[in-house]
Design a protein around this motif. Structure first.
Motif, PDB file in Angstrom:
ATOM      1  N   ALA A   1       6.178   5.911 -92.752  1.00  0.00           N
ATOM      2  CA  ALA A   1       6.153   5.394 -94.115  1.00  0.00           C
ATOM      3  C   ALA A   1       5.466   6.381 -95.047  1.00  0.00           C
ATOM      4  CB  ALA A   1       5.425   4.050 -94.145  1.00  0.00           C
ATOM      5  N   PRO A   2       5.844   6.393 -96.321  1.00  0.00           N
ATOM      6  CA  PRO A   2       5.163   7.280 -97.273  1.00  0.00           C
ATOM      7  C   PRO A   2       3.705   6.850 -97.442  1.00  0.00           C
ATOM      8  CG  PRO A   2       6.640   5.751 -98.412  1.00  0.00           C
ATOM      9  CD  PRO A   2       6.922   5.615 -96.947  1.00  0.00           C
ATOM     10  N   PRO A   3       2.818   7.788 -97.712  1.00  0.00           N
ATOM     11  CA  PRO A   3       1.395   7.436 -97.858  1.00  0.00           C
ATOM     12  C   PRO A   3       1.186   6.472 -99.023  1.00  0.00           C
ATOM     13  CG  PRO A   3       1.791   9.708 -98.535  1.00  0.00           C
ATOM     14  CD  PRO A   3       3.050   9.230 -97.897  1.00  0.00           C
ATOM     15  N   ARG A   4       0.230   5.572 -98.828  1.00  0.00           N
ATOM     16  CA  ARG A   4      -0.069   4.595 -99.874  1.00  0.00           C
ATOM     17  C   ARG A   4      -1.067   5.171-100.877  1.00  0.00           C
ATOM     18  NH1 ARG A   4      -0.418  -0.887 -96.121  1.00  0.00           N
ATOM     19  NH2 ARG A   4      -1.657   0.436 -94.724  1.00  0.00           N
ATOM     20  N   SER A   5      -1.043   4.625-102.068  1.00  0.00           N
ATOM     21  CA  SER A   5      -1.943   5.116-103.108  1.00  0.00           C
ATOM     22  C   SER A   5      -3.387   4.709-102.797  1.00  0.00           C
ATOM     23  CB  SER A   5      -1.539   4.548-104.471  1.00  0.00           C
ATOM     24  OG  SER A   5      -1.800   3.144-104.519  1.00  0.00           O
ATOM     25  N   ARG A   6      -4.310   5.281-103.534  1.00  0.00           N
ATOM     26  CA  ARG A   6      -5.729   4.959-103.362  1.00  0.00           C
ATOM     27  C   ARG A   6      -5.962   3.475-103.576  1.00  0.00           C
ATOM     28  NH1 ARG A   6     -10.143   4.470-106.828  1.00  0.00           N
ATOM     29  NH2 ARG A   6     -12.147   5.268-106.031  1.00  0.00           N
ATOM     30  N   ASP A   7      -5.425   2.916-104.658  1.00  0.00           N
ATOM     31  CA  ASP A   7      -5.630   1.496-104.943  1.00  0.00           C
ATOM     32  C   ASP A   7      -4.995   0.612-103.878  1.00  0.00           C
ATOM     33  OD1 ASP A   7      -7.078   2.057-107.178  1.00  0.00           O
ATOM     34  OD2 ASP A   7      -5.437   1.713-108.600  1.00  0.00           O
ATOM     35  N   GLU A   8      -3.838   1.016-103.380  1.00  0.00           N
ATOM     36  CA  GLU A   8      -3.180   0.246-102.323  1.00  0.00           C
ATOM     37  C   GLU A   8      -4.027   0.239-101.048  1.00  0.00           C
ATOM     38  OE1 GLU A   8       1.600   0.734-103.322  1.00  0.00           O
ATOM     39  OE2 GLU A   8       0.550   2.304-102.208  1.00  0.00           O
ATOM     40  N   ARG A   9      -4.629   1.377-100.740  1.00  0.00           N
ATOM     41  CA  ARG A   9      -5.447   1.454 -99.523  1.00  0.00           C
ATOM     42  C   ARG A   9      -6.755   0.688 -99.678  1.00  0.00           C
ATOM     43  NH1 ARG A   9      -7.091   6.393 -97.854  1.00  0.00           N
ATOM     44  NH2 ARG A   9      -6.846   7.346 -99.905  1.00  0.00           N
ATOM     45  N   LEU A  10      -7.325   0.699-100.883  1.00  0.00           N
ATOM     46  CA  LEU A  10      -8.522  -0.098-101.134  1.00  0.00           C
ATOM     47  C   LEU A  10      -8.211  -1.589-100.988  1.00  0.00           C
ATOM     48  CD1 LEU A  10     -10.087   1.781-104.191  1.00  0.00           C
ATOM     49  CD2 LEU A  10     -11.025   1.644-101.869  1.00  0.00           C
ATOM     50  N   ALA A  11      -7.075  -2.008-101.532  1.00  0.00           N
ATOM     51  CA  ALA A  11      -6.678  -3.413-101.410  1.00  0.00           C
ATOM     52  C   ALA A  11      -6.409  -3.770 -99.953  1.00  0.00           C
ATOM     53  CB  ALA A  11      -5.440  -3.679-102.264  1.00  0.00           C
ATOM     54  N   TYR A  12      -5.814  -2.852 -99.214  1.00  0.00           N
ATOM     55  CA  TYR A  12      -5.515  -3.099 -97.801  1.00  0.00           C
ATOM     56  C   TYR A  12      -6.794  -3.288 -96.989  1.00  0.00           C
ATOM     57  CZ  TYR A  12      -4.562  -1.918 -92.937  1.00  0.00           C
ATOM     58  OH  TYR A  12      -4.532  -1.933 -91.559  1.00  0.00           O
ATOM     59  N   HIS A  13      -7.783  -2.434 -97.180  1.00  0.00           N
ATOM     60  CA  HIS A  13      -9.029  -2.578 -96.417  1.00  0.00           C
ATOM     61  C   HIS A  13      -9.835  -3.794 -96.874  1.00  0.00           C
ATOM     62  CE1 HIS A  13      -8.227   1.739 -95.432  1.00  0.00           C
ATOM     63  NE2 HIS A  13      -8.633   1.317 -94.250  1.00  0.00           N
ATOM     64  N   SER A  14      -9.598  -4.246 -98.090  1.00  0.00           N
ATOM     65  CA  SER A  14     -10.260  -5.457 -98.561  1.00  0.00           C
ATOM     66  C   SER A  14      -9.705  -6.688 -97.843  1.00  0.00           C
ATOM     67  CB  SER A  14     -10.070  -5.597-100.071  1.00  0.00           C
ATOM     68  OG  SER A  14     -10.605  -6.824-100.521  1.00  0.00           O
ATOM     69  N   ALA A  15      -8.381  -6.758 -97.723  1.00  0.00           N
ATOM     70  CA  ALA A  15      -7.755  -7.897 -97.023  1.00  0.00           C
ATOM     71  C   ALA A  15      -7.764  -7.674 -95.513  1.00  0.00           C
ATOM     72  CB  ALA A  15      -6.335  -8.089 -97.540  1.00  0.00           C
ATOM     73  N   PHE A  16      -7.218  -6.559 -95.087  1.00  0.00           N
ATOM     74  CA  PHE A  16      -7.186  -6.071 -93.716  1.00  0.00           C
ATOM     75  C   PHE A  16      -6.365  -6.973 -92.783  1.00  0.00           C
ATOM     76  CE2 PHE A  16      -9.300  -3.953 -89.953  1.00  0.00           C
ATOM     77  CZ  PHE A  16      -8.879  -2.676 -90.304  1.00  0.00           C
ATOM     78  N   VAL A  17      -6.109  -6.439 -91.616  1.00  0.00           N
ATOM     79  CA  VAL A  17      -5.326  -7.146 -90.609  1.00  0.00           C
ATOM     80  C   VAL A  17      -6.232  -8.101 -89.831  1.00  0.00           C
ATOM     81  CG1 VAL A  17      -3.699  -5.232 -90.349  1.00  0.00           C
ATOM     82  CG2 VAL A  17      -5.728  -5.333 -88.899  1.00  0.00           C
ATOM     83  N   THR A  18      -5.607  -9.069 -89.184  1.00  0.00           N
ATOM     84  CA  THR A  18      -6.346  -9.954 -88.283  1.00  0.00           C
ATOM     85  C   THR A  18      -6.357  -9.329 -86.894  1.00  0.00           C
ATOM     86  OG1 THR A  18      -5.752 -11.950 -89.513  1.00  0.00           O
ATOM     87  CG2 THR A  18      -6.444 -12.245 -87.228  1.00  0.00           C
ATOM     88  N   ILE A  19      -7.531  -9.051 -86.393  1.00  0.00           N
ATOM     89  CA  ILE A  19      -7.664  -8.459 -85.059  1.00  0.00           C
ATOM     90  C   ILE A  19      -7.586  -9.582 -84.033  1.00  0.00           C
ATOM     91  CG2 ILE A  19      -9.136  -7.104 -83.537  1.00  0.00           C
ATOM     92  CD1 ILE A  19      -7.990  -5.575 -85.950  1.00  0.00           C
ATOM     93  N   ARG A  20      -6.697  -9.447 -83.089  1.00  0.00           N
ATOM     94  CA  ARG A  20      -6.490 -10.499 -82.091  1.00  0.00           C
ATOM     95  C   ARG A  20      -7.588 -10.423 -81.027  1.00  0.00           C
ATOM     96  NH1 ARG A  20      -2.420 -14.000 -81.507  1.00  0.00           N
ATOM     97  NH2 ARG A  20      -2.131 -15.011 -79.482  1.00  0.00           N
ATOM     98  N   THR A  21      -8.568 -11.271 -81.176  1.00  0.00           N
ATOM     99  CA  THR A  21      -9.694 -11.327 -80.241  1.00  0.00           C
ATOM    100  C   THR A  21      -9.343 -12.224 -79.054  1.00  0.00           C
ATOM    101  OG1 THR A  21     -10.631 -13.245 -81.370  1.00  0.00           O
ATOM    102  CG2 THR A  21     -11.288 -11.054 -82.168  1.00  0.00           C
ATOM    103  N   PRO A  22     -10.138 -12.178 -77.979  1.00  0.00           N
ATOM    104  CA  PRO A  22      -9.904 -13.097 -76.857  1.00  0.00           C
ATOM    105  C   PRO A  22      -9.918 -14.561 -77.287  1.00  0.00           C
ATOM    106  CG  PRO A  22     -11.412 -11.349 -76.187  1.00  0.00           C
ATOM    107  CD  PRO A  22     -11.199 -11.184 -77.658  1.00  0.00           C
ATOM    108  N   ALA A  23     -10.770 -14.919 -78.247  1.00  0.00           N
ATOM    109  CA  ALA A  23     -10.841 -16.315 -78.704  1.00  0.00           C
ATOM    110  C   ALA A  23      -9.548 -16.729 -79.390  1.00  0.00           C
ATOM    111  CB  ALA A  23     -12.025 -16.501 -79.646  1.00  0.00           C
ATOM    112  N   ILE A  24      -8.963 -15.853 -80.197  1.00  0.00           N
ATOM    113  CA  ILE A  24      -7.702 -16.173 -80.865  1.00  0.00           C
ATOM    114  C   ILE A  24      -6.596 -16.366 -79.842  1.00  0.00           C
ATOM    115  CG2 ILE A  24      -5.886 -15.195 -82.333  1.00  0.00           C
ATOM    116  CD1 ILE A  24      -7.998 -14.061 -84.143  1.00  0.00           C
TER     117      ILE A  24
END
Length: 322
Positions: free
Chosen positions: A23-46
């Protein structure tokens, strides 16, 4: 998310996606928004919660005479309980709508999941009013608790709610009169609604919810899922380090070297006491700082500069020797 419209928007909106190689690189603002929301890490409890919910929903599907078996998600603060609850609720919502699509032209959409927060100082009437608010069931000040409960049970059953998620359940204290009445209301709902109930709260086995007659009833019907801190090592496995690796793989930084964060697993475990919420917050804050200052990588020095939640900082503080 404590209304159907809000929950539906949450469940059907694609979660943040990690960067893709082609994928093409994301902009600075897009990456800031991404790290703010972020992915859900699938833990053993989940993973454990997802398996248990699926199994209990099948077990309770044709049960008519008594309350269906339920689940309790517990653990300390910042352990990822609500994240686990919402992740499983979203998966259930999407699975149900895939298997039961709304017919073309129909004005009635399926409502497979309900998400309710126990309000502070909850009484039976304020809690059942929260259930009513989720599906916009009209409630007037003149209505009694029984009338609101009847309306909720009728509407939830008609709407096809199969999974009820009740968060902040530790706010209930069955030793008080109002707390006992509220606990009795929940028991009544589990017997009247054709749904599986999942509760989440802080350190529930240590609360009055598990004492007395009402506590015995709850403990006898509910399976406990512990979202406690992840150990640094469990047998031959390293569950905490594995979670760090998953988080690192999801970062969107231009100059970060893979393998850096797993090497600091002992430090990160000591810093966060193994709490997933504190760990993800620490790394996300460091990632945002790395984007803002242009370094685009996370080092141990950068991690040490992040000030975390008070609970984690208390754990970090060394014990004085006398």
């Amino acid at each position: 998310m404590t209304t159907w419209q809000g929950w539906h928007r949450f469940a059907t909106t694609d979660p943040p996606a990690p960067p893709q190689p082609d994928a093409p690189p994301r902009s600075r603002d897009e990456r800031l928004a991404y790290h703010s929301a972020f992915v859900t890490i699938r833990t053993p409890a989940i993973s454990q919660l997802a398996t248990q919910v699926r199994t209990l929903m099948i077990l309770g599907r044709h049960q008519q005479t008594t309350a269906r078996p339920s689940l309790i998600v517990t653990g300390p603060a910042a352990a990822g309980k609500t994240t686990a609850l919402l992740n499983v609720g979203r998966a259930c919502h999407l699975a149900h709508t895939r298997q039961n699509p709304t017919p073309p032209g129909s004005a009635h959409t399926a409502v497979p999941v309900a998400y309710v927060l126990v309000p502070p100082g909850a009484t039976a009437k304020t809690l059942i009013t929260e259930f009513a608010r989720y599906l916009a069931i009209p409630v007037t000040t003149r209505m009694t608790q029984t009338q609101i409960t009847d309306a909720v049970c009728h509407t939830y059953t008609h709407a096809g709610v199969h999974l009820v998620l009740i968060d902040e359940i530790h706010r209930l204290n069955p030793r008080t009169t109002t707390g006992a009445q509220t606990a009795d209301l929940i028991k009544d709902l589990t017997e009247r609604l054709p749904a599986t109930f999942v509760y989440a709260g802080i350190n529930l086995p240590d609360t009055p919810l598990f004492t007395g007659v009402r506590g015995a009833q709850l403990a006898g019907r509910a399976t406990l899922i512990d979202c406690g801190p992840l150990p640094a090592r469990h047998g031959t496995r390293h569950p905490f380090r594995d979670v760090i690796t998953d988080i690192e793989n999801a970062l969107d930084l231009h100059h970060h070297r893979p393998g850096t964060l797993p090497r600091h697993a002992p430090y990160l475990h000591q810093r966060t006491a193994g709490r997933i919420g504190s760990l993800t917050r620490l790394i996300r804050q460091a990632a945002v700082t790395a984007i803002c200052d242009g370094t685009e990588r996370i080092t141990k020095t950068a991690l040490a500069a992040v000030k975390l939640d008070h609970l984690a900082e208390q754990h970090r503080r060394p014990t004085r020797r006398h």
